[in-house]
Design an enzyme around this catalytic site. Structure first.
Site, PDB file in Angstrom:
ATOM      1  N   LYS A   1      -8.737 -12.083 -17.386  1.00 46.30           N
ATOM      2  CA  LYS A   1      -9.200 -12.557 -18.696  1.00 46.30           C
ATOM      3  C   LYS A   1      -8.899 -14.044 -18.922  1.00 46.30           C
ATOM      4  CE  LYS A   1     -10.944 -10.994 -22.629  1.00 46.30           C
ATOM      5  NZ  LYS A   1     -12.022 -10.002 -22.661  1.00 46.30           N
TER       6      LYS A   1
ATOM      7  N   GLU B   1       4.413 -11.523  -5.605  1.00 52.46           N
ATOM      8  CA  GLU B   1       3.335 -11.748  -6.589  1.00 52.46           C
ATOM      9  C   GLU B   1       3.671 -11.270  -7.991  1.00 52.46           C
ATOM     10  OE1 GLU B   1       3.474  -9.547  -4.228  1.00 52.46           O
ATOM     11  OE2 GLU B   1       2.396  -7.694  -4.682  1.00 52.46           O
TER      12      GLU B   1
ATOM     13  N   CYS C   1       5.283  -6.114   1.715  1.00 52.28           N
ATOM     14  CA  CYS C   1       5.621  -4.697   1.591  1.00 52.28           C
ATOM     15  C   CYS C   1       4.958  -3.888   2.725  1.00 52.28           C
ATOM     16  CB  CYS C   1       5.256  -4.184   0.210  1.00 52.28           C
ATOM     17  SG  CYS C   1       6.054  -2.613  -0.158  1.00 52.28           S
ATOM     18  N   TYR C   2       3.995  -3.017   2.414  1.00 54.08           N
ATOM     19  CA  TYR C   2       3.338  -2.285   3.503  1.00 54.08           C
ATOM     20  C   TYR C   2       2.794  -3.267   4.544  1.00 54.08           C
ATOM     21  CZ  TYR C   2       0.035   0.590   6.092  1.00 54.08           C
ATOM     22  OH  TYR C   2      -0.638   1.216   7.103  1.00 54.08           O
TER      23      TYR C   2
ATOM     24  N   ASP D   1     -16.314 -12.232 -22.370  1.00 50.47           N
ATOM     25  CA  ASP D   1     -16.807 -12.015 -21.006  1.00 50.47           C
ATOM     26  C   ASP D   1     -18.325 -12.158 -20.915  1.00 50.47           C
ATOM     27  OD1 ASP D   1     -14.187 -11.396 -20.776  1.00 50.47           O
ATOM     28  OD2 ASP D   1     -14.489  -9.230 -20.639  1.00 50.47           O
TER      29      ASP D   1
ATOM     30  N   HIS E   1       7.908  -7.948  -3.275  1.00 50.99           N
ATOM     31  CA  HIS E   1       6.607  -8.415  -3.781  1.00 50.99           C
ATOM     32  C   HIS E   1       6.744  -9.785  -4.456  1.00 50.99           C
ATOM     33  CE1 HIS E   1       4.244  -4.682  -3.282  1.00 50.99           C
ATOM     34  NE2 HIS E   1       5.430  -4.099  -3.352  1.00 50.99           N
TER      35      HIS E   1
ATOM     36  N   GLY F   1       0.851  -1.191   0.000  1.00 54.38           N
ATOM     37  CA  GLY F   1       0.000   0.000   0.000  1.00 54.38           C
ATOM     38  C   GLY F   1       0.880   1.231   0.000  1.00 54.38           C
TER      39      GLY F   1
END
Ligand code: XMP
Length: 512
Positions: free
Chosen positions: A369, A171, A82-83, A227, A169, A55
């Site tokens: 997606k 991710e 992180c944050y 979608d 991070h 964040g």
């Protein structure tokens, strides 16, 4: 049902949904929730693990999002990123400071391989850092398990309480072994079996739709794109004929697309739903006559689409729910726990204002997606629909430079169909987006012994992952030549074919 769930608590970082998606890649179901989610609500969800996101704040800031300290006593494993790592350190009595050197970008991190988090990770590994504050001292009892030359606590752990944290991070793709670390957390630390599959998402969604809708009527604007098609099939599996899909054929679709959509969703298709195809091509061409300004064209097409949809829904009568095929990238999350603000869905902008309904259902709003495509395959939707490339709501209207006419639509449809056919024939895959557009340039040519004065078709193909930036694709020259030959010979009104080399930026993917 005994479903394993990991919760991502959102503290306003940019990669929150990406964390959830990575956890799902480890076959564990994962949802993002705002940090305002109450402790009791978390307990009731009975998660196997919790991940605190990054964040933009500093933990000392007045506005800084924090969390009830008792979360650390729930006995649920927690991973702070992180944050989130700084928040863990700060809340449990460590020190967080503004780092003398802020780190941004790839950094070589030395990890302690005996940590469960770094099982199978090489001792020196590249990780993505993005921080100005850092943990200068881990809380009492914590063990530092990774460092960089400028970051004394790149990761810390308290294994007895299943608490883990990384300054970097895991991710993002730039962190070499990031997925391994997240997988270590969910399997080794949280003890997840990892038996979640897209089929479970489909089953769960179907049963929650049934619960929510009850005996209500549901309306869906079907564009034929990936979608809305996946959303429609999901709804039809859940509630059958309580669903009505309205498909507006505005005459700006790709060649044969209207019939293809009807073949799948219409009365002869495999699905149990009410399907209404509204053929109003001429109505759109009339509205667009003489209009050349791109934004004005977009606006006219969008507005007219709503008018048609409105007329059809009035005929249907009372509607309880409206379905939108919104997917995660369409959702702008405020991040800081306020409810998510939804971008009016690209393809059906503004619909919610004009139809009288109780609630919107967005069954795909948590998915990316490629996850939507996976869900589509799971539902048995034909591959050509599931793997379809993105197609803009205003359709060919923004692939015809200048005024739109029925004849120009025919030209661009035919040229585009040839282009797609040849790309498929050449076995070229992996292109981000490719299509033919019609320029408003006419030029002199010669065909047989005759002078011609006709339009130029532009071929476009780009490689892109996020559609925000794109590079021109290197289509083999002989394929381009074959397309050129066929377009000139088979499509009346074209005497020149050009290939667009422009990247984005400075160009855009579409021509208008
Ligand atoms: P641009 O041309 O902005 O396109 O580089 C980026 C992506 O967005 C699609 N696009 C649209 N989609 N309504 C849509 O639903 C629009 O008005 C629109 N304009 C562009 C484009 O096809 C590409 O995938």
């Amino acid at each position: 049902m005994n479903k394993e769930l990991v919760i991502v608590l959102d503290f306003g970082g940019q990669y929150n949904q990406l964390i959830a998606r990575r956890v799902r890649e480890c076959s564990v179901y994962c949802e993002v929730h705002p940090y305002t989610l109450k402790l009791d609500e978390i307990k009731a969800m009975n998660p196997k693990g919790i991940i605190f996101t990054g964040g933009p704040n500093s933990v000392y800031g007045e506005e800084a999002p924090r969390y009830d300290k008792r979360i650390f006593d729930l006995g649920i494993p927690i991973f702070g990123i992180c944050y989130g790592s700084q928040l863990m350190a700060y809340t449990l009595g460590g020190s967080v400071e503004s780092a003398p050197v802020s780190e941004y970008g790839k950094a070589e991190v030395t990890v302690d391989q005996s940590s469960l988090l770094f099982d199978g990770v090489s001792e020196k590994t590249i990780c993505w850092m993005s921080h100005t504050d850092y943990i200068s001292k881990a809380p009492a009892g914590f063990r530092v398990c990774a460092t960089t030359p400028v970051c004394p606590v790149a990761a810390m752990e308290l294994p007895e309480k299943n608490l883990y944290a990384t300054q970097f991070h895991p991710e993002v793709m730039h962190t070499q072994d990031g997925l391994k670390m997240l997988s270590n957390f969910v399997t080794h630390v949280c003890g997840c079996r990892g038996d979640w599959k897209m089929s479970s998402f489909v089953e769960d969604t179907i049963s929650s739709i049934r619960q929510k809708v009850g005996k209500g009527n549901v309306l869906c604007a079907l564009s034929g794109g990936v979608d809305s098609s996946v959303a429609a099939v999901l709804m039809s599996k859940a509630i059958g004929k309580q669903l009505t899909c309205v498909f507006v054929d505005h005459g700006l679709l790709r060649k044969n697309e209207g019939d293809e959509v009807e073949a799948v969703f219409g009365p002869d298709g495999p699905y149990d739903l009410n399907f209404i195809r509204v053929n109003c091509q001429q109505r759109f061409y009339d509205k667009l006559a003489g209009v050349t300004e791109p934004e004005q064209k977009r606006k006219i097409i969008g507005e007219e689409f709503i008018r048609v949809f409105e007329e059809e829904s009035r005929k249907i009568g009372a509607v309880d729910f409206l379905v939108q095929g919104t997917i995660y990238p369409d959702v702008i999350e405020s991040g800081l726990g306020k409810s998510a603000v939804i971008k009016s869905h690209h393809n059906v902008g503004g619909l919610p204002d004009c139809v009288d309904f109780r609630e919107i259902i967005e069954p795909l709003r948590l998915l990316f997606k490629d996850e939507v495509r996976k869900a589509g395959r799971e539902l048995g939707i034909p591959e050509y629909l599931v793997s379809r490339q993105p197609f803009p709501g205003p359709g060919l209207g923004i692939r015809i430079v200048g005024e739109v006419t029925a004849d120009k639509v025919r030209i661009v449809q035919d040229a585009d169909a040839i282009y797609r056919e040849e790309i498929a024939r050449a076995g070229i895959t992996g292109l981000g987006q490719y299509f033919a557009a019609l320029t408003n340039m006419r030029s002199v040519g010669v065909m047989g012994d005759e002078r011609t004065y006709d339009y130029a078709v532009a071929l476009r193909a780009v490689n892109t992952t996020d559609f925000m930036t794109a590079e021109c694709s290197e289509i083999p020259f002989e394929v381009l030549q074959r397309v050129m030959n066929r377009v000139i010979n088979e499509v009346k009104g074209v005497n020149r074919v050009v290939y667009d080399l422009t990247s984005k930026p400075p160009g855009t993917i579409e021509f208008e």
